[in-house]
Each structure stands twice: as structure tokens, then as C-alpha cells.
Design a protein around this motif. Structure first.
Motif, PDB file in Angstrom:
ATOM      1  N   ASN A  80      43.177   1.796 -33.521  1.00  0.00           N
ATOM      2  CA  ASN A  80      44.367   1.939 -32.659  1.00  0.00           C
ATOM      3  C   ASN A  80      44.235   1.752 -31.138  1.00  0.00           C
ATOM      4  O   ASN A  80      45.430   1.781 -30.337  1.00  0.00           O
ATOM      5  N   LYS A  81      43.002   1.189 -30.665  1.00  0.00           N
ATOM      6  CA  LYS A  81      42.905   0.756 -29.422  1.00  0.00           C
ATOM      7  C   LYS A  81      42.759  -0.583 -29.256  1.00  0.00           C
ATOM      8  O   LYS A  81      42.433  -1.068 -28.306  1.00  0.00           O
ATOM      9  N   VAL A  82      42.926  -1.206 -30.604  1.00  0.00           N
ATOM     10  CA  VAL A  82      42.661  -2.799 -30.460  1.00  0.00           C
ATOM     11  C   VAL A  82      44.119  -3.247 -30.932  1.00  0.00           C
ATOM     12  O   VAL A  82      44.687  -3.000 -31.973  1.00  0.00           O
ATOM     13  N   ALA A  83      44.682  -4.250 -30.116  1.00  0.00           N
ATOM     14  CA  ALA A  83      46.066  -4.594 -30.759  1.00  0.00           C
ATOM     15  C   ALA A  83      45.883  -6.266 -31.118  1.00  0.00           C
ATOM     16  O   ALA A  83      45.079  -6.863 -30.186  1.00  0.00           O
ATOM     17  N   TYR A  84      46.493  -6.560 -32.066  1.00  0.00           N
ATOM     18  CA  TYR A  84      46.143  -7.853 -32.643  1.00  0.00           C
ATOM     19  C   TYR A  84      47.360  -8.674 -32.561  1.00  0.00           C
ATOM     20  O   TYR A  84      48.354  -8.222 -33.223  1.00  0.00           O
ATOM     21  N   ARG A 107      54.110   1.008 -33.097  1.00  0.00           N
ATOM     22  CA  ARG A 107      53.917   2.311 -32.644  1.00  0.00           C
ATOM     23  C   ARG A 107      53.281   2.937 -33.978  1.00  0.00           C
ATOM     24  O   ARG A 107      53.000   4.078 -33.909  1.00  0.00           O
ATOM     25  N   TYR A 108      53.550   2.156 -35.313  1.00  0.00           N
ATOM     26  CA  TYR A 108      53.222   2.722 -36.403  1.00  0.00           C
ATOM     27  C   TYR A 108      51.775   3.417 -36.501  1.00  0.00           C
ATOM     28  O   TYR A 108      51.490   4.355 -36.947  1.00  0.00           O
ATOM     29  N   GLY A 109      50.804   2.629 -35.766  1.00  0.00           N
ATOM     30  CA  GLY A 109      49.428   3.150 -35.708  1.00  0.00           C
ATOM     31  C   GLY A 109      49.148   4.548 -35.271  1.00  0.00           C
ATOM     32  O   GLY A 109      48.351   5.332 -35.689  1.00  0.00           O
ATOM     33  N   HIS A 110      49.880   4.670 -34.243  1.00  0.00           N
ATOM     34  CA  HIS A 110      49.782   6.066 -33.248  1.00  0.00           C
ATOM     35  C   HIS A 110      50.478   6.926 -34.182  1.00  0.00           C
ATOM     36  O   HIS A 110      49.972   8.269 -34.071  1.00  0.00           O
ATOM     37  N   LEU A 111      51.471   6.461 -34.971  1.00  0.00           N
ATOM     38  CA  LEU A 111      52.326   7.732 -35.631  1.00  0.00           C
ATOM     39  C   LEU A 111      51.480   8.271 -36.912  1.00  0.00           C
ATOM     40  O   LEU A 111      51.509   9.269 -37.244  1.00  0.00           O
ATOM     41  N   ALA A 160      53.283  -2.468 -27.287  1.00  0.00           N
ATOM     42  CA  ALA A 160      53.738  -1.191 -27.669  1.00  0.00           C
ATOM     43  C   ALA A 160      52.588  -0.264 -28.269  1.00  0.00           C
ATOM     44  O   ALA A 160      52.618   0.871 -28.401  1.00  0.00           O
ATOM     45  N   GLN A 161      51.595  -1.052 -28.509  1.00  0.00           N
ATOM     46  CA  GLN A 161      50.431  -0.429 -29.057  1.00  0.00           C
ATOM     47  C   GLN A 161      49.522   0.470 -28.078  1.00  0.00           C
ATOM     48  O   GLN A 161      48.729   1.183 -28.461  1.00  0.00           O
ATOM     49  N   ILE A 165      42.151  -2.938 -25.948  1.00  0.00           N
ATOM     50  CA  ILE A 165      41.637  -4.563 -26.263  1.00  0.00           C
ATOM     51  C   ILE A 165      42.701  -5.178 -26.916  1.00  0.00           C
ATOM     52  O   ILE A 165      43.437  -4.660 -27.634  1.00  0.00           O
ATOM     53  N   TYR A 166      42.988  -6.537 -26.510  1.00  0.00           N
ATOM     54  CA  TYR A 166      44.137  -7.172 -26.951  1.00  0.00           C
ATOM     55  C   TYR A 166      43.511  -8.368 -27.505  1.00  0.00           C
ATOM     56  O   TYR A 166      42.770  -9.037 -26.706  1.00  0.00           O
ATOM     57  N   ILE A 167      43.787  -8.976 -28.592  1.00  0.00           N
ATOM     58  CA  ILE A 167      43.132 -10.047 -29.326  1.00  0.00           C
ATOM     59  C   ILE A 167      44.303 -10.992 -29.973  1.00  0.00           C
ATOM     60  O   ILE A 167      45.076 -10.531 -30.727  1.00  0.00           O
ATOM     61  N   MET A 168      44.307 -11.937 -29.098  1.00  0.00           N
ATOM     62  CA  MET A 168      45.491 -12.931 -29.626  1.00  0.00           C
ATOM     63  C   MET A 168      44.933 -14.379 -30.358  1.00  0.00           C
ATOM     64  O   MET A 168      44.253 -14.988 -29.797  1.00  0.00           O
ATOM     65  N   ASP A 169      45.710 -14.678 -31.245  1.00  0.00           N
ATOM     66  CA  ASP A 169      45.555 -15.992 -32.033  1.00  0.00           C
ATOM     67  C   ASP A 169      46.624 -16.944 -31.324  1.00  0.00           C
ATOM     68  O   ASP A 169      47.680 -16.813 -31.931  1.00  0.00           O
ATOM     69  N   GLU A 170      45.977 -18.029 -30.535  1.00  0.00           N
ATOM     70  CA  GLU A 170      46.881 -18.985 -30.165  1.00  0.00           C
ATOM     71  C   GLU A 170      48.267 -18.529 -29.769  1.00  0.00           C
ATOM     72  O   GLU A 170      49.289 -19.058 -30.220  1.00  0.00           O
ATOM     73  N   PRO A 171      48.438 -17.424 -28.670  1.00  0.00           N
ATOM     74  CA  PRO A 171      49.792 -17.166 -28.482  1.00  0.00           C
ATOM     75  C   PRO A 171      50.427 -18.314 -27.702  1.00  0.00           C
ATOM     76  O   PRO A 171      51.779 -18.149 -27.455  1.00  0.00           O
TER      77      PRO A 171
END
Lengths: 251, 321
Positions: A80-84, A107-111, A160-161, A165-171
Motif C-alpha cells: 500500500n506504500k507503493v503506487a503503480y 483508495r481501494y488498497g487502504h480500504l 490517491a494511493q 514510492i511511485y513506479i510508472m511505466d512510460e507515463p
């Protein structure tokens, strides 16, 4: 310079068949830095991200995460601390949902299981839409979005997460200049807040302007370090040179 | 003179028909069966929404066709038409087919669409062979086994309807409970996994629900056409609204109406199979929706295009003047 690593990868090897896609990758992503993963097509950039996020089972190697009060823990523990942010072409945008619906998914992960998003989650999601420059889009149907808007919606979902840590694939692939600037400004802001941002990137022209650190990958780690030191013509040539053999030289 | 007689006959025919319909509607068996197929349609509408959004409609088609040999083998083993055993057989052979399809396409020996149609037809063929050989045997119990091909809702017993109702209720409760999990895994399964939800649990729950819905409908709608009941309502519903919850509600309604109307049509004449009647009704909803729905409909799009054309033409003309 803070040398603390948010993600450290050791001896990671991934293979779909006889030929390894990633070979003995040992690298790290520093906390509070904006890092680009650079390499030619088929070099294993997306594979690297996918193994970091446990989508793929590597043959050998370890990936450890460190955030504020958790040190060297596996991905499972800090999910939940990593956003993809996946490539925005990976989903069907004709899905019956509004922009707010998609952002709320962050938000789903936190819920956790079964709980539904409440007013607080909705307010937070709307705030994130404001941050990515789409404040009036909340109730818009997602099929009506342009490529750049889709990418920003995905970014808002990641924001929103409230991750570390934010991991992004070709944003930045397929988005216009205006969107590119909005996205990069946001990523810089995240880094200023001490977050770690890792981006798979394909545009060599903008690396120096946008990023703090760079990791060159072509099946192996070719070079890595702060952009000022590692982003040299020599390293670029070495990384992209194998691509010119059209994949025949290696075997 | 002749004309008057004709009108009188027509009046009589009409009165007869109305009387027949009235009798049918008051018929207890019809009520039970219509309730069963109606609820089945409702359930197919809801669960089918996931199947179509996950682009798994064809997999459902293959699965239902592949259920036929399992039904035949189940009957051979116990020599009786025990519904629970036949359904178990259906599930097992359906699952075997699914595993074969997925292995074939994953090992990239055969492309998914080829694997689907190949396994679908070969399992269905095997099922026909088994069923025919059973029918050639002198076992009175086998009567009605061929109902599984095209579906015969009138064969439905009260207990079957109760089974559909009870199982359906469980499925609907699951949909309500796991609403947000199913939603995110249908839209973006990769992202769903990064949120900490077990994809194994969510995805196998979803697949099981789709399988159970198909199996429930086998006897009344038949293996060939059940997938149309699964996809039709949600495809039609999608045309009218952009919200998942409304798509699902509308699909449930369309499924219910189709089930009841189809059963009604099939009960009107002798030996009209229920499956085809239901599917014809579903198809009407689909075509109507594709054509006249606002926004996404073909007609609406065409009119919007024409309107735009006119506006642009006007602008160009005013520039020329």
C-alpha cells in the motif's frame, strides 16, 4: 546527497524461456529521487518493473523495499506504500466508469476487503484530480478522454494511493507537451516531499532536464548514477548498441 | 357475406388465443418455469456483465459446449437423470476444456481463437456422440437428456427453480459484497494486484461465478445458446448507460424479461425449445439497443454526424459569401 535506497535489487535474473530477459541485475533506487530507467525496446525495462512488483517470479535475486519505519522488507509487506502506474494502453477505456470511479480505485488498497469508499475518499480523489489539472472531469465518462487525459487520470489514481514510492511505466509516451509538463511538475513535487519516483522513460532528449538519477538497462545494468555523471554519450552508445544488431549478435 | 364470416373466424381465433394465454398464465407449471428462467436471465445479466467486460464471452461459450460430454458421462455412470450428478459432470468436463484451451494458447502452440473454436466443437461433438449412443440404449431414464442441447424449460421442476433461486441469491450477495474488488479486477487486473488484493481469490471467485451461472442454465436454455443469454443482456444494457451499476441492473431486467418471454413463447406451441425462444428475445433487445439507444446507438451517431455536417457546411458557406 542522501544515499538511502528505497528499493534495492540484488542479482535479479528473469527468463521467460531459455534466454534471460534480465541478467544479474543489481541496482537500487534512492529515496527522494526521481529516477529514469532507460534502454532500447526489449531491453527488459517493463520486465524489471514487473518483477519489482511481484508480477513475475524471478529465477534468482531479491528485491527489498525500505520506507520510513520498515527496512528491507519484501513487496508484500508494503504494497500500500507503493503506487503503480501501468501504461494507459493496458486497459479498456470503454469500461463503464467515470473519471472519479477510476481515481477512487486508488483508495481501494487502504480500504481493504469489502469496505466501500466514503466521503473522505471521494474528497481526496477530487483533490487529486485538481492536482493533475482535471478538476471538472470527475463525472466525465472515461471513454471520452484523450490520451494525455487518460494518463493524468492514472496519475491521479496513483496520487490517491498516498504512497511513498511511485513506479510508472512510460507515463510520457503518447502525451502532448502540455500534459508532459504537467506530469513532470507533479513528479518533481512528489520528490520534493521526499517520495521516491521511478519512471520507465524512452526519450533520451529529456533525461537531463527531468531526472535526478538514471539506470541504463539492456538485459544487464549497463550504467547507473546521478544524471550528471552517468548520462554520458559512452553509456548511451553502450546501452543502445546491441539493439543495432537487431538482436542477432547475442545468443 | 364472405368477409363477415372471415371476421367472425378471426374474432374466434383471437378469443381462442387470448383464452389460451390466460390459461397459460394461470398455469402453475408455467408460473414455476417462467420464474425459473426469469431468475436465470436476471442472474445471467448480472454475472454476464463481468464476462463481457472481461472479454471472456467466448470462453463461456466454449465452456458451455464442452459441458455436454460431462452430462453424458455422468448419466452413463449412474444410469439416472440425477441433476446434481449431471451438473457435476458438466462442470468437470467444462473445466477440463478450459484448462486445455488455456494451456494451448499459453504455450502459444495455437492462437486463443483457434484453440477456443477447436475445443468447443470437439467437446460438443464428443458430447453428441455420447448422447446419441445413450439414446440407442433401451433405458427409459434417458428421455429428456437431449434437452440439454437446446434447452427445455418445461422439464424444470420446482426443486430446480429453488436451486436456481438459492444459488443465484448467493451469487448476487457475492456481487454486492465484492463490488469494489470485482470492479477493479475487471477494469485493471494488474493494478488490482498492486493494491494488496489476492488476484487468485478475486479472479477465481469471478470465474467460478460465471461457470456456476452457465451450469445453472444448461437444462433450461441448453449448452449451445446459454452464452447468448450471458452476453446479450449486458451488451444491450451497455448501450444505454455509462455506469457499471446501472449496466448491471438493466442487464438483470433485460435478462429477466427475456427469460419469462422466451418461456412464454416456447409454451405457446408444441415442442418449441426454450433456449432458442429466449435467445431470440434477447437478440431483439440487443439489436434494438444497438440501433436506437441515445449516444452510443447507430441511429444517434448517424444523426449527430449529419448535424455536424450541416453546421460545418453552413460555416463554410458563410465564409464563402
Amino acid at each position: 546527497m542522501d544515499d538511502k535506497q528505497a528499493i534495492s535489487i540484488e542479482h535479479l535474473t528473469v527468463a521467460y524461456d531459455a534466454r534471460p530477459v534480465l541478467w544479474n541485475i543489481t541496482t537500487g533506487f534512492k529515496e527522494g529521487r526521481l529516477t529514469a530507467i532507460i534502454g532500447p525496446n526489449g531491453a527488459g525495462k517493463s520486465t524489471l518493473i514487473k518483477s519489482v512488483l511481484n508480477f513475475l517470479q524471478p529465477i534468482t535475486g531479491t528485491v527489498a523495499f525500505s520506507i520510513q519505519n520498515e527496512q528491507n522488507v519484501p513487496y508484500k509487506k508494503i504494497k500500500n506504500k507503493v503506487a503503480y502506474v501501468p501504461q494507459n494502453t493496458s486497459v479498456d477505456w470503454d469500461f463503464p466508469a467515470t473519471v472519479l470511479d477510476v481515481v477512487l480505485m486508488g483508495r481501494y488498497g487502504h480500504l481493504g476487503w469489502l469496505k466501500r469508499p466514503g466521503k473522505r475518499d471521494k474528497d481526496l480523489s477530487k483533490q487529486m484530480l485538481l492536482k493533475v489539472g482535471l478538476p471538472t472531469f470527475a463525472s466525465r465518462q472515461i471513454s471520452q478522454l484523450s490520451g494525455g487525459q487518460r494518463q493524468r487520470v492514472f496519475l491521479a489514481r496513483a496520487l490517491a494511493q498516498e504512497a511513498d514510492i511511485y513506479i510508472m511505466d512510460e507515463p510520457l509516451s503518447g502525451v502532448d507537451m502540455k500534459t508532459e509538463r504537467i506530469i513532470m511538475k507533479l513528479l518533481k513535487k512528489l520528490v520534493e516531499q521526499g517520495k521516491t519516483v521511478i519512471v520507465v522513460h524512452h526519450d533520451l532528449q529529456t533525461v537531463e532536464d527531468y531526472f535526478d538519477d538514471v539506470v541504463f538497462i539492456n538485459r544487464e545494468v549497463i550504467a547507473q548514477g546521478p544524471v550528471q555523471e552517468a548520462f554520458t554519450q559512452g553509456n548511451i552508445d553502450e546501452t543502445y548498441h546491441q539493439d543495432r544488431n537487431l538482436g542477432e549478435g547475442e545468443g | 357475406m364472405k368477409l363477415i364470416i372471415r371476421i367472425e373466424t378471426w374474432e374466434k381465433v383471437k378469443a381462442d388465443m387470448l383464452e389460451q394465454i390466460r390459461l397459460l398464465l394461470n398455469d402453475y407449471t408455467f408460473q414455476v418455469v417462467a420464474l425459473g428462467t426469469g431468475f436465470l436471465g436476471l442472474l445471467s445479466g448480472v454475472i454476464g456483465t463481468y464476462a463481457t467486460l472481461r472479454k471472456e464471452s467466448l470462453l463461456g461459450d466454449a465452456l458451455s459446449h464442452a459441458a455436454l460430454p460431462g452430462i453424458g458421462i455422468g448419466f452413463i455412470l449412474i444410469q439416472r437423470k440425477e441433476l446434481s450428478v449431471l451438473m457435476l459432470g458438466a462442470i468437470i468436463s467444462g473445466l477440463i476444456a478450459t484448462v486445455i484451451i488455456q494451456t494451448m494458447s499459453r504455450k502459444t502452440v495455437v492462437k486463443l481463437d483457434s484453440a477456443l473454436s477447436l475445443i468447443l466443437s470437439s467437446f460438443f461433438g464428443l458430447g453428441l456422440v455420447i448422447l446419441t449412443s445413450i439414446q440407442n440404449n433401451p433405458n427409459a431414464q434417458q428421455a429428456g437428456l437431449s434437452n440439454f442441447i437446446f434447452g427445455q424449460a418445461s422439464a424444470m421442476l420446482r426443486s430446480n427453480v429453488q436451486l436456481i433461486g438459492l444459488t443465484g441469491l448467493v451469487l448476487l450477495v457475492l456481487v454486492a459484497l465484492f463490488w469494489k474488488e470485482f470492479k477493479v479486477f475487471t477494469f485493471d487486473p494488474m493494478f488490482g494486484r498492486t493494491l494488496g488484493f489476492s488476484s487468485k481469490i478475486v479472479e477465481s471467485l469471478l470465474s467460478t461465478m460465471i461457470v456456476v451461472t452457465i451450469i445453472l442454465g444448461l437444462e433450461s436454455v441448453g449448452v449451445i445458446l446459454i452464452s447468448a443469454l450471458l452476453t446479450g443482456p449486458s451488451v444491450a444494457a451497455r448501450q444505454w448507460t455509462n455506469r457499471l451499476s446501472l449496466v448491471m441492473l438493466l442487464a438483470a431486467g433485460i435478462g429477466f424479461v427475456s427469460g419469462v418471454t422466451g418461456t412464454f413463447i416456447s409454451s405457446m406451441g408444441a415442442r418449441i425449445p426454450t433456449g432458442p425462444s429466449i435467445v431470440v428475445v434477447v437478440s431483439m433487445f440487443v439489436f434494438l439497443s444497438l440501433f436506437i439507444s441515445p449516444g452510443r446507438g447507430i441511429l444517434a451517431r448517424h444523426m449527430a454526424y449529419r448535424k455536424r455536417q450541416k453546421v460545418f457546411m453552413k460555416q463554410i458557406r458563410s465564409l464563402e459569401e
